[in-house]
Design an enzyme around this catalytic site. Structure first.
Site, PDB file in Angstrom:
ATOM      1  N   CYS A 141       0.829  -1.209   0.000  1.00 34.16           N
ATOM      2  CA  CYS A 141       0.000   0.000   0.000  1.00 34.16           C
ATOM      3  C   CYS A 141       0.864   1.259   0.000  1.00 34.16           C
ATOM      4  O   CYS A 141       1.387   1.672   1.033  1.00 34.16           O
ATOM      5  CB  CYS A 141      -0.916  -0.010   1.214  1.00 34.16           C
ATOM      6  SG  CYS A 141      -1.879   1.489   1.356  1.00 34.16           S
ATOM      7  N   CYS A 186      -0.376   4.061   2.274  1.00 29.59           N
ATOM      8  CA  CYS A 186      -0.132   3.851   3.709  1.00 29.59           C
ATOM      9  C   CYS A 186       1.348   4.054   4.046  1.00 29.59           C
ATOM     10  O   CYS A 186       1.673   4.649   5.062  1.00 29.59           O
ATOM     11  CB  CYS A 186      -0.501   2.437   4.138  1.00 29.59           C
ATOM     12  SG  CYS A 186      -1.975   1.804   3.407  1.00 29.59           S
ATOM     13  N   ASP A 187       2.225   3.516   3.219  1.00 30.29           N
ATOM     14  CA  ASP A 187       3.635   3.418   3.604  1.00 30.29           C
ATOM     15  C   ASP A 187       4.605   4.258   2.764  1.00 30.29           C
ATOM     16  O   ASP A 187       5.790   4.336   3.088  1.00 30.29           O
ATOM     17  CB  ASP A 187       4.078   1.945   3.530  1.00 30.29           C
ATOM     18  CG  ASP A 187       3.242   1.069   4.447  1.00 30.29           C
ATOM     19  OD1 ASP A 187       2.839   1.560   5.518  1.00 30.29           O
ATOM     20  OD2 ASP A 187       2.972  -0.091   4.096  1.00 30.29           O
TER      21      ASP A 187
END
Ligand code: NAP
Length: 310
Positions: free
Chosen positions: A132, A135-136
Site C-alpha cells: 500500500c 499507507c507506507d
C-alpha cells in the site's frame, strides 16, 4: 440479537447496500470489520467516481458514504466476522464478541492484496515490503524503490510513489503491461520511473530490514542483485471469503459464485462488490452491486413474510 438484514463489509458495496436498505425500512446492521471502509481507504485520488468533478480522496468518499448510511439509521459494528452458519434459519453470524442472527444477509467483504508468497517476503513485510503506497509511501521519501506488477494497481502505486521516492523501478514478469494505456502513459511520463520487463523477484534480501532483491530474468534465467530500500507488491487481489468455506459455493479462486446478479447458492444470502466481481472491481460498480443486492434482499424478505420463499 435478531436482525432482518445484516451486511458484512463496509466498502462502497456494503455501504451503498445499507443506504438503500435503511431507506427501505430494513433497519440494516453493517458489520464493518476492524479495518472499515475497504480498499478505498488505501486509495488517494479517485478521479472516476461520478459526481466529483475535481476528484475525491478514497477515505473521504468512504466517510461520506458512511455518514449517508448513518443519516438513514444504519447501525454499525466495528468487528470482524469469525464464522457464519448459513444452514440455520435465521442465519447466525459469529463476531469477535457476539452471535448475531439475520433473516437475510449481504456479503460485501471485498478482496485483499496478494503477495508473491516467498518466505523472505513474509519476514520483511512491514520492514521494507508493503502492498500500500498510500499507507507506507511516506517512509520511502527520497529512497530507491520497486513496484511489482503490470496492472492498474501497479501503475497507480508507481504514479503515487514517483512523487515521493527518488527512483521507482516497475518490475513486471512479462514484456507487456495489462494496465490501461492512459495510466501507462502517465507513469511513463515520470522521469524517475523505469520499467524492468521479463523480470521476477526471486528473493528479498535483508534480515531485520529489506536491503535488496535478487531478480531473475525470465527469458535467459539469469539472476542479478539490486540494492533497494522498499518494494511495493501490486499483483492483484484475493477475495475475503475464508470465513464462508463449506457454507456457500465459491469458485476455484475463492470468489462467491453468483447467479441473477446478486444471488448466491444460499437463498437469502446476496453478494455485492469485489467479493464476487473479479472483472470490474471499481468503486462505482461495487456501489451499483450494493444497490442491487439491497433490492434483492428486500424482495426476499417480503416474500419470506408472505411465505412465498421455498
Ligand atoms: P491485475 O489487473 O490482475 O494485475 C495484476 C498484475 O500483477 C498483472 O500484471 C500480473 O501479471 C501481475 N502478477 C500477478 N501475479 C504475479 C506474481 N505471482 N508474480 C509477479 N507478477 C504477478 O490486478 P490489479 O492491477 O490489482 O487490478 C485489478 C482490477 O482493478 C482491474 O480490473 C483494474 O482495472 C482495476 N483497477 C483499476 C484502477 C483504476 O485506477 N481505474 C486502479 C486499480 C485497479 P500478468 O500481466 O503477467 O498476468
Amino acid at each position: 440479537m435478531k436482525n432482518k438484514l445484516v451486511i458484512i463489509g463496509s466498502g462502497p458495496a456494503g455501504l451503498t447496500a445499507s443506504i438503500y436498505a435503511a431507506r427501505g425500512n430494513l433497519n440494516p446492521l453493517v458489520i464493518a470489520g476492524r479495518e472499515a471502509g475497504g480498499q478505498l481507504m488505501l486509495t488517494t485520488d479517485v478521479d472516476d467516481f461520478p459526481g466529483f468533478p475535481e476528484g475525491i480522496q478514497g477515505p473521504d468518499l468512504m466517510d461520506k458514504m458512511r455518514k449517508q448510511a448513518e443519516r438513514f439509521g444504519t447501525r454499525f459494528v466495528s468487528e470482524d466476522v469469525l464464522s457464519v452458519d448459513l444452514k440455520s434459519k435465521p442465519f447466525v453470524i459469529k463476531t469477535e464478541t457476539s452471535d448475531l442472527s439475520a433473516d437475510a444477509l449481504i456479503l460485501a467483504t471485498g478482496a485483499s492484496a496478494m503477495w508473491l508468497g516467498l518466505e523472505s517476503e513474509k519476514k520483511l513485510i512491514g520492514k521494507g515490503i508493503s502492498s500500500c503506497a498510500v499507507c507506507d509511501g511516506f517512509f520511502f521519501k527520497g529512497k530507491n524503490i520497486i513496484v511489482v506488477g503490470g496492472g492498474d494497481t501497479a501503475m497507480r502505486e508507481a504514479q503515487y510513489l514517483s512523487k515521493l521516492a527518488s527512483k521507482v523501478t516497475v518490475v513486471h514478469r512479462r514484456d507487456s503491461l495489462r494496465a490501461q494505456p492512459a495510466l501507462v502513459e502517465l507513469v511513463k511520463s515520470k522521469p524517475n520511473v523505469e520499467f524492468l520487463f521479463n523480470t521476477t523477484i526471486e528473493e528479498f534480501l535483508g534480515q531485520e530490514k529489506l536491503i535488496g532483491v535478487r531478480l531473475k530474468n525470465t527469458q535467459d534465467e539469469s539472476s542479478s542483485e539490486m540494492d533497494i530500500d522498499g518494494v511495493f507488491v501490486a499483483i492483484g487481489h484475493i477475495p475475503n471469503t475464508k470465513f464462508l468455506k463449506g457454507q456457500i459455493d465459491l469458485d476455484e479462486k475463492g470468489y462467491l459464485v453468483v447467479h441473477d446478479e446478486t444471488k448466491t447458492s444460499v437463498p437469502g444470502v446476496f453478494s455485492a462488490g469485489d467479493v464476487s466481481d473479479y472483472h470490474y472491481r471499481q468503486a462505482v460498480t461495487a456501489a451499483g452491486a450494493g444497490c442491487k443486492a439491497s433490492f434483492d434482499a428486500e424482495e426476499y424478505l417480503e416474500n419470506l413474510q408472505t411465505k412465498k420463499v421455498v
